[in-house]
Design a protein around this motif. Sequence first.
Motif, PDB file in Angstrom:
ATOM      1  N   SER A 126       0.712  -1.264   0.179  1.00 32.58           N
ATOM      2  CA  SER A 126      -0.196   0.053  -0.160  1.00 32.58           C
ATOM      3  C   SER A 126       1.116   0.930  -0.131  1.00 32.58           C
ATOM      4  O   SER A 126       0.433   2.524  -0.369  1.00 32.58           O
ATOM      5  N   ARG A 155       1.546   4.149  -3.209  1.00 32.65           N
ATOM      6  CA  ARG A 155       1.452   5.219  -3.382  1.00 32.65           C
ATOM      7  C   ARG A 155       2.620   6.564  -4.402  1.00 32.65           C
ATOM      8  O   ARG A 155       1.730   7.602  -4.965  1.00 32.65           O
ATOM      9  N   ARG A 174       8.143  10.716  10.183  1.00 36.19           N
ATOM     10  CA  ARG A 174       7.072  10.641  11.332  1.00 36.19           C
ATOM     11  C   ARG A 174       5.854   9.346  10.942  1.00 36.19           C
ATOM     12  O   ARG A 174       5.724   9.399  11.944  1.00 36.19           O
ATOM     13  N   GLU A 175       5.964   8.769   8.980  1.00 37.79           N
ATOM     14  CA  GLU A 175       5.067   7.721   9.345  1.00 37.79           C
ATOM     15  C   GLU A 175       5.991   6.482   9.972  1.00 37.79           C
ATOM     16  O   GLU A 175       4.927   5.625  10.875  1.00 37.79           O
ATOM     17  N   VAL A 209       4.723   7.139  13.507  1.00 35.57           N
ATOM     18  CA  VAL A 209       3.348   7.051  13.720  1.00 35.57           C
ATOM     19  C   VAL A 209       3.297   5.191  14.349  1.00 35.57           C
ATOM     20  O   VAL A 209       2.366   4.832  15.015  1.00 35.57           O
ATOM     21  N   ILE A 219       1.572   3.768  17.375  1.00 37.37           N
ATOM     22  CA  ILE A 219       0.263   2.810  17.488  1.00 37.37           C
ATOM     23  C   ILE A 219       0.337   0.774  17.682  1.00 37.37           C
ATOM     24  O   ILE A 219      -0.259   0.315  17.841  1.00 37.37           O
ATOM     25  N   GLY A 220       1.381   0.947  18.136  1.00 34.41           N
ATOM     26  CA  GLY A 220       1.893  -0.664  18.944  1.00 34.41           C
ATOM     27  C   GLY A 220       2.796  -1.300  18.071  1.00 34.41           C
ATOM     28  O   GLY A 220       3.001  -1.826  18.403  1.00 34.41           O
ATOM     29  N   TRP A 221       3.895  -0.349  16.700  1.00 29.00           N
ATOM     30  CA  TRP A 221       4.619  -1.544  16.380  1.00 29.00           C
ATOM     31  C   TRP A 221       5.761  -1.891  16.828  1.00 29.00           C
ATOM     32  O   TRP A 221       6.192  -0.665  17.562  1.00 29.00           O
ATOM     33  N   LEU A 271      -3.081  10.367  10.899  1.00 33.74           N
ATOM     34  CA  LEU A 271      -3.222   8.883   9.516  1.00 33.74           C
ATOM     35  C   LEU A 271      -2.196   8.977   8.919  1.00 33.74           C
ATOM     36  O   LEU A 271      -1.462   9.731   7.967  1.00 33.74           O
ATOM     37  N   VAL A 272      -2.436   7.690   8.655  1.00 39.97           N
ATOM     38  CA  VAL A 272      -0.929   7.367   7.580  1.00 39.97           C
ATOM     39  C   VAL A 272      -1.618   8.206   5.604  1.00 39.97           C
ATOM     40  O   VAL A 272      -2.254   7.039   5.706  1.00 39.97           O
ATOM     41  N   LEU A 294      -2.836   5.721   2.401  1.00 40.23           N
ATOM     42  CA  LEU A 294      -3.708   4.220   2.906  1.00 40.23           C
ATOM     43  C   LEU A 294      -4.839   4.713   3.187  1.00 40.23           C
ATOM     44  O   LEU A 294      -5.459   5.944   3.076  1.00 40.23           O
ATOM     45  N   GLU A 348      -7.710   0.896   5.746  1.00 35.31           N
ATOM     46  CA  GLU A 348      -6.239   0.595   6.277  1.00 35.31           C
ATOM     47  C   GLU A 348      -5.715   0.659   7.690  1.00 35.31           C
ATOM     48  O   GLU A 348      -5.059   0.375   8.188  1.00 35.31           O
ATOM     49  N   LEU A 357      -3.897  -0.819  10.733  1.00 41.44           N
ATOM     50  CA  LEU A 357      -2.583  -0.934  11.322  1.00 41.44           C
ATOM     51  C   LEU A 357      -2.811  -1.387  12.106  1.00 41.44           C
ATOM     52  O   LEU A 357      -1.410  -2.080  12.852  1.00 41.44           O
ATOM     53  N   PRO A 358      -3.003  -1.125  13.545  1.00 44.19           N
ATOM     54  CA  PRO A 358      -2.478  -1.757  14.826  1.00 44.19           C
ATOM     55  C   PRO A 358      -2.539  -3.055  15.391  1.00 44.19           C
ATOM     56  O   PRO A 358      -1.760  -3.325  15.642  1.00 44.19           O
ATOM     57  N   ARG A 383      -9.282   4.062  15.083  1.00 47.44           N
ATOM     58  CA  ARG A 383      -8.257   3.204  15.180  1.00 47.44           C
ATOM     59  C   ARG A 383      -7.178   3.081  16.096  1.00 47.44           C
ATOM     60  O   ARG A 383      -7.445   2.009  16.890  1.00 47.44           O
TER      61      ARG A 383
END
Lengths: 383, 93, 226
Positions: free
Chosen positions: A22, A26, A275-276, A279, A283-285, C95-96, C99, C103, C107-108, C155
């Motif tokens: 994905s 882009r 930044r990505e 994020v 969010i938990g990665w 937000l990414v 996407l 999606e 993500l999380p 999310r």
Amino acid sequence: MKRPRPPTWLERQRYLLDFTLSSLGRRKGKNLALAALYTLVVFALASVLLYTQALRSEAMRILEGAPDLVVQRVVAGRHDLIPGDRVERLSKIRGVQEARGRLWGYYYDASARANLTFLVPDRFWGKPGEVVIGEGVARTRLAVPGEPFPVLAADGEVVVLKVRETIPSFSELVSSDLVLLSEPDFRRLFGIPPGLFTDIALTVPNGKEVSTVAAKIRGQMPDTRPITRAEITRTYEAILDWRSGLVVLVLAAALLSFGIVAWDKASGLSADERREIGVLKAIGWDTSEVLAMKVWEGAVISLSAFLAGLLLAYFHVFVTPAPLLAPVLKGWSTIYPEFRLTPVLNPFIVSTLFLLTVVPYTVATVVPAWRAATTDPDEVMRS
Amino acid sequence: MRKSDRFLLFLALMLALLEVARLHALHRGRDRAEEVLAMTAMARRLGLTDLSLFTDARYARHPSQADRFAPFQDHPTSLEHFPSGSLVPPPAP
Amino acid sequence: MIRLQDVRRVFHQGRPDELVAVDDVTLDIADARITVLRGPSGSGKTSLLALVGCMARPTSGRIHVGDREVTSLPEHFLTEVRRLTFGFVFQQFHLVRGLTALENVMLPAYPLGGSRKALVARAQALLDRFGVGARAHARADWLSGGEAQRVAIARALVNDPRVVVADEPTAHLDSKLSAGFMDLVAALRDEGRTVVMASHDAIVYDSPLVDHVVSMRDGRIVRGEP
Ligand SMILES: Nc1ncnc2c1ncn2[C@@H]1O[C@H](COP(=O)(O)OP(=O)(O)OP(=O)(O)O)[C@@H](O)[C@H]1O
Ligand SMILES: [Mg+2]
């Protein structure tokens, strides 16, 4: 705290791959162009590697039939005709099974602008006045069996020979430029008196004795130069290495510029990308998941390009007659063998290419992300 | 279909094609073995020492047998008007 | 219950520009309640929120999430606590881009594996719940502010966390949308989730729906009006 079933490796990788695709989607046009360029580079590199490898192994196999030892006479540093009595003397050296005087030479055919190789076989099966020609000669001179084959002799007279047959075309790699003829015709054409030969080929059945025999010859006949088959094959290895090296050199510029583009593209982590990653971490990665995702990002492009390039190169070299590479080998020659090579696709070539292409690109993608991936996730919360 | 599956399918397809290429190589190798043997035999019968790959310069057909005096051929980087002449390295000592 | 004991967060420690963003904070955050951190800009709300959400480790002090002491956990475990216990809504939504909304919501859950079909269903249900189901396949950068925030909330909830952490959630919303947001938050609490927010928006901290307001100044908790 509830703990769900731990995910399997594959499940997780598929999700990471989903994200990567994905994410690459882009800038679809840019990434596709990059992959296409990459494929082209792999294709060029793989073509050269496959071609020279195949040619080399083919040459090595064919040259197993070459004489064990060739003795040339050298006069004042120049290759000269060798008297026939040497045949007798050489055959008496211990270890030598057979010695035979060879007659061969080059003939520049001005009308076809081609260099032909005239050669007298040990037992020529045609009659005097007849020639047996290679497929390449037949092509450039438009000669067919039964037709006359005029040759300008050393004394300026035109000797008209007759084409008896052509050599089967499967052997063009060795026979393309050959003109086989009888001994009297050869001596007449080139004005070589009886009793003189171009050089002498020796049969030495025991491979271990070849170098001793060669040393002995150098001692007994200081005016000669023995050439062993090992030296011949070594020359070939060197020629092919040199030749592929030259092409690689030409490619190097392309390779380098691609490398710069790729490095820039892969390593220049923009503020957005950084930044990505923040994020994702927030969010938990996990760091390892972010890096695995980046490995996929490099691999998606480089692995696709690698496989596509390799397959295209295989097709180019072994299914078509390598139209893009042949000119390098061909030079200016007008006689060029039409040959098909025995394909070589060994793990060594495949892994070499893999190491040269997939690994650097993937590393260039992952390494710059490393810093971003290891920073604390609370960075993104700063506005 | 899911994006990752589409890509993995693509990879699988490429690997399958690579396997086809490998089988093709194997098959062709077997097919050609006889021809190569025949060429080896021809080289033996005629006492050939070289392939007929480089026929532009007169000495180039037989790089292993070439006269040492041929101009500019002793060093690959020397000036040479035949392309393959510049590709043949100096004779091994 | 999340307990913070004598928690400090110091930036650039030992350097001339040393800055104490959170100073000796002791605080209990009750389960299934809405807690709001308020205070002027620079008072350390975001920094404290990051500590509560296991995004960063305190310089000193202890934090318990439930009965688990998290300050001494290695990074990998901290990440696991973060992704299973907390859902985050950021001030800029984060937000990414590029996407789709769907999606983004999913993500999380990517690192957790599991069936994709189920995940898509879950994410779609969340988007539906917040009234942005129709925008599921729109790219995140095409969403309006209100839509983006709803997607961000969806999310935060996709891993079904017990605690939702939100930093200045109404900063980019008009009064009507802000009031709507408070209703959403109340609904989350009524499901039994703990909500912790930082805000200097009166619509948030003066809302009757809020259970507990913590005022901050210069990294410390102050009693009464800040
Ligand atoms: N990573 C960092 N490095 C250095 N200083 C920081 C860092 N993060 C925050 N600070 C500083 O810590 C102090 C508290 O910042 P914080 O963002 O927690 O305040 P805030 O109450 O959220 O403010 P605002 O209402 O403006 O969002 C500020 O002075 C800020 O500059
Ligand atoms: Mg803040």
